[in-house]
Design an enzyme around this catalytic site. Sequence first.
Site, PDB file in Angstrom:
ATOM      1  N   HIS A  80       0.872  -1.176   0.000  1.00 36.36           N
ATOM      2  CA  HIS A  80       0.000   0.000   0.000  1.00 36.36           C
ATOM      3  C   HIS A  80       0.916   1.235   0.000  1.00 36.36           C
ATOM      4  O   HIS A  80       2.060   1.158   0.473  1.00 36.36           O
ATOM      5  CB  HIS A  80      -0.834  -0.047   1.288  1.00 36.36           C
ATOM      6  CG  HIS A  80      -1.885   0.995   1.424  1.00 36.36           C
ATOM      7  ND1 HIS A  80      -1.618   2.275   1.854  1.00 36.36           N
ATOM      8  CD2 HIS A  80      -3.219   0.938   1.214  1.00 36.36           C
ATOM      9  CE1 HIS A  80      -2.747   2.962   1.898  1.00 36.36           C
ATOM     10  NE2 HIS A  80      -3.739   2.177   1.516  1.00 36.36           N
ATOM     11  N   ASP A  86       2.584  -5.278   7.773  1.00 41.94           N
ATOM     12  CA  ASP A  86       1.391  -4.420   7.677  1.00 41.94           C
ATOM     13  C   ASP A  86       0.166  -5.342   7.728  1.00 41.94           C
ATOM     14  O   ASP A  86      -0.135  -6.037   6.757  1.00 41.94           O
ATOM     15  CB  ASP A  86       1.472  -3.630   6.365  1.00 41.94           C
ATOM     16  CG  ASP A  86       0.192  -2.849   6.069  1.00 41.94           C
ATOM     17  OD1 ASP A  86      -0.809  -3.038   6.787  1.00 41.94           O
ATOM     18  OD2 ASP A  86       0.202  -2.064   5.100  1.00 41.94           O
ATOM     19  N   GLN A 145      -5.014  -5.474   6.460  1.00 44.29           N
ATOM     20  CA  GLN A 145      -6.049  -6.297   5.817  1.00 44.29           C
ATOM     21  C   GLN A 145      -6.142  -7.690   6.429  1.00 44.29           C
ATOM     22  O   GLN A 145      -6.961  -8.492   6.007  1.00 44.29           O
ATOM     23  CB  GLN A 145      -5.764  -6.426   4.315  1.00 44.29           C
ATOM     24  CG  GLN A 145      -5.858  -5.137   3.557  1.00 44.29           C
ATOM     25  CD  GLN A 145      -7.258  -4.523   3.583  1.00 44.29           C
ATOM     26  OE1 GLN A 145      -8.252  -5.224   3.767  1.00 44.29           O
ATOM     27  NE2 GLN A 145      -7.342  -3.216   3.416  1.00 44.29           N
ATOM     28  N   LYS A 196     -10.619  -0.846  10.242  1.00 49.43           N
ATOM     29  CA  LYS A 196     -10.741  -2.020   9.365  1.00 49.43           C
ATOM     30  C   LYS A 196     -11.073  -3.263  10.182  1.00 49.43           C
ATOM     31  O   LYS A 196     -11.152  -4.368   9.655  1.00 49.43           O
ATOM     32  CB  LYS A 196      -9.445  -2.221   8.581  1.00 49.43           C
ATOM     33  CG  LYS A 196      -9.170  -1.081   7.598  1.00 49.43           C
ATOM     34  CD  LYS A 196      -7.982  -1.395   6.740  1.00 49.43           C
ATOM     35  CE  LYS A 196      -7.419  -0.169   6.052  1.00 49.43           C
ATOM     36  NZ  LYS A 196      -8.134   0.207   4.830  1.00 49.43           N
ATOM     37  N   CYS A 225      -4.716   2.789  -3.681  1.00 50.18           N
ATOM     38  CA  CYS A 225      -3.454   3.183  -3.020  1.00 50.18           C
ATOM     39  C   CYS A 225      -2.341   2.178  -3.271  1.00 50.18           C
ATOM     40  O   CYS A 225      -1.498   1.934  -2.395  1.00 50.18           O
ATOM     41  CB  CYS A 225      -3.645   3.385  -1.511  1.00 50.18           C
ATOM     42  SG  CYS A 225      -4.815   4.666  -1.114  1.00 50.18           S
TER      43      CYS A 225
HETATM   44  C1  LIG Z   1      -2.674  -2.891   3.532  1.00 50.92           C
HETATM   45  C2  LIG Z   1      -2.953  -1.503   3.984  1.00 50.92           C
HETATM   46  N1  LIG Z   1      -2.001  -0.801   4.599  1.00 50.92           N
HETATM   47  C3  LIG Z   1      -2.228   0.433   5.051  1.00 50.92           C
HETATM   48  C4  LIG Z   1      -3.442   1.041   4.883  1.00 50.92           C
HETATM   49  C5  LIG Z   1      -3.655   2.419   5.429  1.00 50.92           C
HETATM   50  O1  LIG Z   1      -4.537   2.342   6.494  1.00 50.92           O
HETATM   51  P1  LIG Z   1      -5.070   3.664   7.218  1.00 50.92           P
HETATM   52  O2  LIG Z   1      -5.606   4.541   6.138  1.00 50.92           O
HETATM   53  O3  LIG Z   1      -6.117   3.165   8.151  1.00 50.92           O
HETATM   54  O4  LIG Z   1      -3.914   4.272   7.924  1.00 50.92           O
HETATM   55  C6  LIG Z   1      -4.461   0.363   4.230  1.00 50.92           C
HETATM   56  C7  LIG Z   1      -5.760   1.015   3.979  1.00 50.92           C
HETATM   57  O5  LIG Z   1      -6.445   0.701   3.027  1.00 50.92           O
HETATM   58  C8  LIG Z   1      -4.212  -0.952   3.769  1.00 50.92           C
HETATM   59  O6  LIG Z   1      -5.159  -1.652   3.155  1.00 50.92           O
END
Ligand SMILES: Cc1ncc(COP(=O)(O)O)c(C=O)c1O
Length: 417
Positions: free
Chosen positions: A133, A210, A213, A236, A374
């Site tokens: 991401h 990370d 998900q 999430k 993203c």
């Molecule tokens: C895999 C992953 N990492 C990071 C993020 C960023 O998360 P946040 O916007 O809650 O900080 C997302 C959000 O879609 C994501 O799917």
Amino acid sequence: MKPVHSLPVAAPLDVVRVREDFPLLGRATRGRPLVYLDNANSTQKPRSVIDQTSRFYAAQYANVHRGVYLLSQEATEAYDRARARVAAFLNAKSAREIVFVRGTTEAINLVASSWGRANLGPGDEVLISAMEHHSGIVPWQLACQTAGARLRVIPVDDDGELILEEALRLFTPKTKILSVIHVSNALGTVNPVKELVAMARSRGVPVLLDGAQTISHRAVDVQDLDCDFYVFSGHKLFGPTGIGVLWGREALLDAMPPYQGGGNMIELVTFEKTTYAPLPYKFEAGTTNIAGTLGLAAAIDYVAGLGYDAIAAHESTLLDRVLRGLATVPEVHLIGHPKERVGVLSMTVDGVHPHDAGTILDLEGIAVRAGHHCVQPLMERFGVPATIRASLAFYNTVEECDALVAGLRKCVQVFRG
Ligand SMILES: Cc1ncc(COP(=O)(O)O)c(C=O)c1O
């Protein structure tokens, strides 16, 4: 500390009952019952989370760690209990390893900035993957720019899986950290993170995972994963926005310099010098999202109450249903066919722009995301500027899966006649 997700969970998931816990799922959009399939973006909230948050503001509200009066003491106790709840949820060794942040993005920025400042130098390498991401790319780019280090990227194959032989090749004596997405937000791929951690560990390289998900689909045990940092967002996980978690090994966090300065993170301040509060407060400058932490703990309670086994079993039925349905619409093409995946599906439709498909689905009451999700470098890897993404959660039904397939069929009819 005993992981909560190892508690025995009895019943299979009763999705009709479960949906009653989510007030928003009962509403209509565009005059149709809402079919919410944008769960990788953000999840809906159960009544217990909504109630917990409003109860705090209505009956218990005070700032934490600052008052001698009863209200503040009660708020502080609730805040500390929320941290302990998160620690147990992740099977962390100690609540000191749990840092409350705004979300995954802030957690990765914190590590890239603070750990990076202390550990990255000219010529060093930060290893990430091609399916990160943007929040797993840009913070490391910034850290590399500051340090004179460089990013190296593990490539992805046509199925949407990381190429592990390439990962092996990309580890060099200059590799200082591996930062990888656990489950892809665009392809649903569940990455072989234990193998990656083993590769890194045998070379003395720390690993950040990370889990943004992962956390709504699978139990996470940070000790079992053997990583060094794990990050996720509350929103999430059926919890509030503006709250997230950075878990880090205590020794690593302890050795890192503060991320932000201000109140709450200090022990003693003079104009000449400041000493810092112990973990985790050293990383929690200023007034934090207290209500968010309580809501997050309530969300964890809710998910643990359902049980990840029941969640996984139900989601696997849904995934199977969608995949079978999509296979009957030849104009729909899935991006990536990973062997191990969760219900996050990126697709294109012949002759239909993803935004148009998203709009037609919206008119049917179906909420999906259309765009680059993203992950622009990953989209480029697959040669598409954007996709439609449908993403499942445990409260979705087989009827909703069928509605998605019917909606996509309609997109084809509208645009191709
Ligand atoms: C895999 C992953 N990492 C990071 C993020 C960023 O998360 P946040 O916007 O809650 O900080 C997302 C959000 O879609 C994501 O799917």
